[in-house]
Design a protein around this motif. Structure first.
Motif, PDB file in Angstrom:
ATOM      1  N   ASP A   3     -89.521 157.503 -74.151  1.00 18.34           N
ATOM      2  CA  ASP A   3     -90.831 157.875 -75.326  1.00 18.34           C
ATOM      3  C   ASP A   3     -91.748 157.708 -73.979  1.00 18.34           C
ATOM      4  O   ASP A   3     -92.936 157.919 -74.013  1.00 18.34           O
ATOM      5  CB  ASP A   3     -91.024 157.801 -76.239  1.00 18.34           C
ATOM      6  CG  ASP A   3     -89.763 158.247 -77.354  1.00 18.34           C
ATOM      7  OD1 ASP A   3     -89.790 159.149 -77.208  1.00 18.34           O
ATOM      8  OD2 ASP A   3     -89.530 157.910 -78.529  1.00 18.34           O
ATOM      9  N   VAL A   4     -91.571 157.150 -72.890  1.00 18.71           N
ATOM     10  CA  VAL A   4     -92.769 155.912 -72.242  1.00 18.71           C
ATOM     11  C   VAL A   4     -92.721 157.657 -70.678  1.00 18.71           C
ATOM     12  O   VAL A   4     -93.686 157.262 -69.539  1.00 18.71           O
ATOM     13  CB  VAL A   4     -92.773 154.896 -71.437  1.00 18.71           C
ATOM     14  CG1 VAL A   4     -92.923 154.476 -73.008  1.00 18.71           C
ATOM     15  CG2 VAL A   4     -91.616 154.375 -71.184  1.00 18.71           C
ATOM     16  N   ARG A   5     -91.543 158.136 -70.604  1.00 17.39           N
ATOM     17  CA  ARG A   5     -91.499 158.668 -69.101  1.00 17.39           C
ATOM     18  C   ARG A   5     -92.343 160.536 -69.605  1.00 17.39           C
ATOM     19  O   ARG A   5     -93.166 161.377 -69.865  1.00 17.39           O
ATOM     20  CB  ARG A   5     -89.968 158.843 -69.373  1.00 17.39           C
ATOM     21  CG  ARG A   5     -89.679 160.292 -70.164  1.00 17.39           C
ATOM     22  CD  ARG A   5     -87.864 160.265 -70.097  1.00 17.39           C
ATOM     23  NE  ARG A   5     -87.689 161.328 -70.742  1.00 17.39           N
ATOM     24  CZ  ARG A   5     -86.122 161.642 -71.666  1.00 17.39           C
ATOM     25  NH1 ARG A   5     -84.941 160.663 -70.981  1.00 17.39           N
ATOM     26  NH2 ARG A   5     -86.636 162.699 -72.106  1.00 17.39           N
ATOM     27  N   ARG A   6     -92.426 160.310 -68.070  1.00 20.18           N
ATOM     28  CA  ARG A   6     -93.398 161.336 -67.888  1.00 20.18           C
ATOM     29  C   ARG A   6     -92.562 161.748 -66.731  1.00 20.18           C
ATOM     30  O   ARG A   6     -93.057 163.678 -66.892  1.00 20.18           O
ATOM     31  CB  ARG A   6     -94.305 160.849 -66.713  1.00 20.18           C
ATOM     32  CG  ARG A   6     -95.968 160.139 -67.379  1.00 20.18           C
ATOM     33  CD  ARG A   6     -96.582 159.480 -66.639  1.00 20.18           C
ATOM     34  NE  ARG A   6     -97.486 161.564 -66.223  1.00 20.18           N
ATOM     35  CZ  ARG A   6     -98.542 161.182 -67.207  1.00 20.18           C
ATOM     36  NH1 ARG A   6     -98.204 161.067 -68.263  1.00 20.18           N
ATOM     37  NH2 ARG A   6     -98.818 162.942 -67.378  1.00 20.18           N
ATOM     38  N   VAL A   7     -91.832 162.243 -66.528  1.00 19.04           N
ATOM     39  CA  VAL A   7     -90.503 163.643 -66.106  1.00 19.04           C
ATOM     40  C   VAL A   7     -89.320 163.378 -66.601  1.00 19.04           C
ATOM     41  O   VAL A   7     -88.358 162.268 -66.764  1.00 19.04           O
ATOM     42  CB  VAL A   7     -90.450 163.435 -63.807  1.00 19.04           C
ATOM     43  CG1 VAL A   7     -89.534 164.177 -63.930  1.00 19.04           C
ATOM     44  CG2 VAL A   7     -92.135 162.900 -63.861  1.00 19.04           C
TER      45      VAL A   7
ATOM     46  N   ALA B 143     -90.946 163.960 -72.602  1.00 20.87           N
ATOM     47  CA  ALA B 143     -90.285 162.404 -73.654  1.00 20.87           C
ATOM     48  C   ALA B 143     -88.920 163.170 -74.382  1.00 20.87           C
ATOM     49  O   ALA B 143     -88.255 162.502 -74.758  1.00 20.87           O
ATOM     50  CB  ALA B 143     -90.770 161.042 -74.531  1.00 20.87           C
ATOM     51  N   SER B 144     -88.890 164.175 -74.704  1.00 15.42           N
ATOM     52  CA  SER B 144     -87.970 165.058 -75.738  1.00 15.42           C
ATOM     53  C   SER B 144     -86.313 165.268 -74.293  1.00 15.42           C
ATOM     54  O   SER B 144     -86.636 165.273 -72.908  1.00 15.42           O
ATOM     55  CB  SER B 144     -88.197 166.611 -75.813  1.00 15.42           C
ATOM     56  OG  SER B 144     -89.296 166.428 -76.518  1.00 15.42           O
TER      57      SER B 144
ATOM     58  N   ALA C 153     -89.498 169.751 -53.678  1.00 12.80           N
ATOM     59  CA  ALA C 153     -91.044 169.501 -54.292  1.00 12.80           C
ATOM     60  C   ALA C 153     -90.363 169.691 -55.279  1.00 12.80           C
ATOM     61  O   ALA C 153     -89.598 170.415 -56.309  1.00 12.80           O
ATOM     62  CB  ALA C 153     -91.912 171.276 -53.937  1.00 12.80           C
ATOM     63  N   GLY C 154     -91.181 169.360 -56.095  1.00 13.54           N
ATOM     64  CA  GLY C 154     -91.396 168.111 -57.749  1.00 13.54           C
ATOM     65  C   GLY C 154     -90.074 168.429 -58.253  1.00 13.54           C
ATOM     66  O   GLY C 154     -90.128 167.153 -58.971  1.00 13.54           O
ATOM     67  N   HIS C 155     -89.225 167.225 -57.028  1.00 18.81           N
ATOM     68  CA  HIS C 155     -88.005 166.492 -57.800  1.00 18.81           C
ATOM     69  C   HIS C 155     -88.922 164.933 -57.552  1.00 18.81           C
ATOM     70  O   HIS C 155     -89.545 164.582 -57.289  1.00 18.81           O
ATOM     71  CB  HIS C 155     -86.870 166.273 -56.025  1.00 18.81           C
ATOM     72  CG  HIS C 155     -86.412 165.512 -56.541  1.00 18.81           C
ATOM     73  ND1 HIS C 155     -85.298 165.658 -57.224  1.00 18.81           N
ATOM     74  CD2 HIS C 155     -86.478 164.218 -55.582  1.00 18.81           C
ATOM     75  CE1 HIS C 155     -84.559 164.162 -56.717  1.00 18.81           C
ATOM     76  NE2 HIS C 155     -85.120 163.372 -56.367  1.00 18.81           N
ATOM     77  N   ARG C 156     -88.574 164.526 -58.982  1.00 17.44           N
ATOM     78  CA  ARG C 156     -88.221 162.959 -59.027  1.00 17.44           C
ATOM     79  C   ARG C 156     -87.120 161.935 -58.852  1.00 17.44           C
ATOM     80  O   ARG C 156     -86.445 162.453 -59.107  1.00 17.44           O
ATOM     81  CB  ARG C 156     -88.935 163.172 -60.570  1.00 17.44           C
ATOM     82  CG  ARG C 156     -90.471 163.182 -60.609  1.00 17.44           C
ATOM     83  CD  ARG C 156     -91.540 162.882 -59.325  1.00 17.44           C
ATOM     84  NE  ARG C 156     -93.131 163.092 -59.802  1.00 17.44           N
ATOM     85  CZ  ARG C 156     -93.706 164.836 -58.886  1.00 17.44           C
ATOM     86  NH1 ARG C 156     -92.665 164.690 -57.874  1.00 17.44           N
ATOM     87  NH2 ARG C 156     -94.557 164.748 -59.325  1.00 17.44           N
TER      88      ARG C 156
ATOM     89  N   PRO D 166     -93.469 178.533 -62.815  1.00 17.06           N
ATOM     90  CA  PRO D 166     -93.619 178.112 -61.548  1.00 17.06           C
ATOM     91  C   PRO D 166     -94.866 178.115 -60.683  1.00 17.06           C
ATOM     92  O   PRO D 166     -95.756 178.317 -61.724  1.00 17.06           O
ATOM     93  CB  PRO D 166     -92.999 180.065 -61.018  1.00 17.06           C
ATOM     94  CG  PRO D 166     -92.139 179.888 -62.437  1.00 17.06           C
ATOM     95  CD  PRO D 166     -92.891 178.870 -63.306  1.00 17.06           C
ATOM     96  N   GLY D 167     -94.984 178.196 -60.273  1.00 18.39           N
ATOM     97  CA  GLY D 167     -96.449 177.018 -59.712  1.00 18.39           C
ATOM     98  C   GLY D 167     -96.828 175.534 -59.795  1.00 18.39           C
ATOM     99  O   GLY D 167     -98.530 176.109 -60.523  1.00 18.39           O
ATOM    100  N   ALA D 168     -95.956 175.099 -61.376  1.00 24.34           N
ATOM    101  CA  ALA D 168     -96.883 174.937 -62.656  1.00 24.34           C
ATOM    102  C   ALA D 168     -95.993 172.918 -62.487  1.00 24.34           C
ATOM    103  O   ALA D 168     -95.986 172.435 -63.920  1.00 24.34           O
ATOM    104  CB  ALA D 168     -97.812 174.750 -63.780  1.00 24.34           C
ATOM    105  N   GLY D 169     -95.429 172.476 -61.580  1.00 24.69           N
ATOM    106  CA  GLY D 169     -94.992 171.280 -61.705  1.00 24.69           C
ATOM    107  C   GLY D 169     -95.325 170.511 -62.011  1.00 24.69           C
ATOM    108  O   GLY D 169     -96.877 169.866 -61.650  1.00 24.69           O
ATOM    109  N   PRO D 170     -94.917 168.969 -62.650  1.00 27.75           N
ATOM    110  CA  PRO D 170     -95.466 167.994 -62.694  1.00 27.75           C
ATOM    111  C   PRO D 170     -96.444 168.201 -61.857  1.00 27.75           C
ATOM    112  O   PRO D 170     -97.221 166.808 -61.727  1.00 27.75           O
ATOM    113  CB  PRO D 170     -94.556 166.919 -62.758  1.00 27.75           C
ATOM    114  CG  PRO D 170     -92.796 168.006 -62.752  1.00 27.75           C
ATOM    115  CD  PRO D 170     -93.509 169.045 -61.945  1.00 27.75           C
ATOM    116  N   GLU D 171     -95.923 167.262 -60.221  1.00 24.81           N
ATOM    117  CA  GLU D 171     -97.305 167.123 -58.820  1.00 24.81           C
ATOM    118  C   GLU D 171     -97.595 168.131 -59.391  1.00 24.81           C
ATOM    119  O   GLU D 171     -99.566 167.886 -58.802  1.00 24.81           O
ATOM    120  CB  GLU D 171     -95.786 167.583 -57.704  1.00 24.81           C
ATOM    121  CG  GLU D 171     -96.170 169.032 -57.147  1.00 24.81           C
ATOM    122  CD  GLU D 171     -94.961 170.148 -58.088  1.00 24.81           C
ATOM    123  OE1 GLU D 171     -94.470 170.816 -57.928  1.00 24.81           O
ATOM    124  OE2 GLU D 171     -94.198 169.270 -58.996  1.00 24.81           O
TER     125      GLU D 171
END
Length: 449
Positions: A77-81, A139-140, A59-62, A101-106
């Motif tokens: 600068d255009v990536r989301r993860v 993007a940082s 979970a949360g893996h990209r 925790p519980g607020a991952g990109p998904e």
């Protein structure tokens, strides 16, 4: 392209003592092994208490950003993860951008990221959050130093701003380092000296190398390399010799070159397998001289290996071709002085069922496919000198943990050359020429002409 940077106060030499600023977390439990992928086998020699499981993505893996035909990744600068985890050159610390925790990109289209530092050189790994008043952008970039500080690069309007973060009391200290005004900037991998950071800034005809942390007065221009450069692999342990993948003209071949940062950016050819082939350097081990290479000289993109300073041709082992999967080396076993064929190499294998781990030695001529721990921060890991691969992972109940994987033993094979002969099919004549690795600065020779 250049950037103004105000003079700054001397950098703190170390962070606050862990007893004052950090709270150790209890040792995380071992991961629960998920089912093993069909073409992966359990790793022999895996230590007790580390459970390599099968890797459907946690979970949360990209997955890693896609690579274009030229090997370049999308503009950062255009990536989301953000990248999974960046490990310091000496393996003491690591850093990443993560979410609560519980607020991952998904869970949200625009998650709130914050930096997190991992301590890896103690009896047990533990993480220290380094949040500030406002969340960070995906993007940082973050990069750990060997004294525990973490460099962060942020995009602010048309500038790239740099700061050092460190734990202080209950909060996070921040030391601004200055900024560069440019459209595109890429941080290089952690410097071997552990106390400085470099970045590439491409221009119309050349690429600038900037020292963005570790200088006296903010970012400092250190070299200008003709052509457009990407990649970045350190060839020594002093942070002086840098290998870059250079393209001199649009549409032309990409060739790895060595740049001497202490001699004004003097450039020396490093890889020249075929005149029109794209020859990139992926990893280098300063102790043994082992080089991991990606080239299309054999007719398609293949992984190969060579030795710095050797006149032998690059070899493209058949065992490093896995149908339906992409192999990316990410760590080489250190300490194997003058024994490149004995170095264990860790590879990330990406396939339809997720990501898992490959272990390979040039002399063994066999790819061992091993299941990764659940929640592995794919592509992150490092070797100890005695051949133990440390794989960081994060999962529910174990937010900061490291699985230990002993390098599998290779079965003896009938060969009188100890793996120094080509382990792929005979190449087309004229394709695999001797690589001019002997022209690299490490050998003390000079480039011809």
């Amino acid at each position: 392209m250049g950037g103004g940077a105000p003079a700054r106060a001397p950098l703190p030499h170390r962070t606050t003592a862990p007893g004052e600023a950090e709270r150790r977390r209890p040792a995380p439990p071992a991961p629960v092994p998920p089912p093993t992928p069909e073409n992966a086998t359990p790793a022999p020699g895996t230590r007790a208490g580390t459970a390599p499981g099968a890797p459907p993505p946690a979970a949360g893996h990209r997955a890693a950003p896609p690579v274009t035909a030229t090997g370049a990744r999308p503009h950062p600068d255009v990536r989301r993860v953000p990248p999974a985890l960046v490990i310091a050159a000496d393996g003491t610390y690591a850093a990443r951008l993560t979410t609560a925790p519980g607020a991952g990109p998904e869970h949200t289209a625009d998650p709130a990221w914050y930096p997190e530092r991992w301590t890896l050189d103690g009896p047990e790994p533990y993480a220290v959050p380094l949040p500030l008043d406002q969340p960070e952008e995906a993007a940082s970039d973050v990069l750990p130093f060997s004294d525990g500080r973490v460099l962060i690069r942020r995009r602010v309007a048309d500038r790239h701003a740099f700061s050092l973060l460190y734990p202080t009391g209950p909060g996070t200290g921040e030391l601004p380092l200055g900024a560069l005004a440019c459209a595109e900037l890429t941080l290089l991998p952690p410097s071997p000296d552990g106390m400085s950071a470099y970045a590439l800034v491409p221009g119309d005809r050349s690429t600038a190398v900037w020292l963005v942390a570790g200088g006296a007065f903010g970012p400092e221009h250190v070299a200008e390399v003709p052509g457009r450069c990407s990649g970045g692999v350190w060839l020594d342990r002093q942070g002086r010799l840098l290998a870059l993948d250079r393209q001199l003209r649009e549409g032309g071949p990409v060739k790895a070159v060595a740049v001497d940062l202490e001699r004004g950016g003097e450039v020396t050819p490093l890889l020249q397998i075929a005149p029109d082939s794209h020859d990139r350097l992926l990893l280098a081990d300063p102790d043994s001289g082992l080089l991991l290479i990606r080239s299309d000289a054999p007719g398609e993109d293949r992984l190969g290996w060579g030795v710095l300073g050797s006149c032998l041709p690059v070899r493209f082992p058949e065992c490093l071709r896995v149908p339906g999967a992409t192999l990316t080396p990410f760590a080489v076993q250190p300490g194997q002085m003058l024994m490149p064929e004995s170095c264990a190499v860790a590879l990330r294998i990406d396939g339809a069922c997720g990501s898992w781990v490959g272990v390979w030695r040039p002399s063994g001529r066999r790819l061992h496919q091993c299941a990764a721990p659940g929640g592995w921060l794919a592509g992150a890991g490092f070797w100890t000198r005695d051949g133990v691969l440390r794989l960081p992972y994060a999962q529910e109940g174990a937010p900061c943990a490291v699985a230990l994987l002993e390098a599998p033993a290779d079965e003896p094979h009938r060969s009188d050359t100890n793996g120094t002969e080509p382990s792929a099919a005979d190449p087309t004549p004229g394709v695999c020429r001797p690589v001019p690795l002997g022209e690299a600065p490490l050998t003390g020779r000079t480039a011809p002409g």
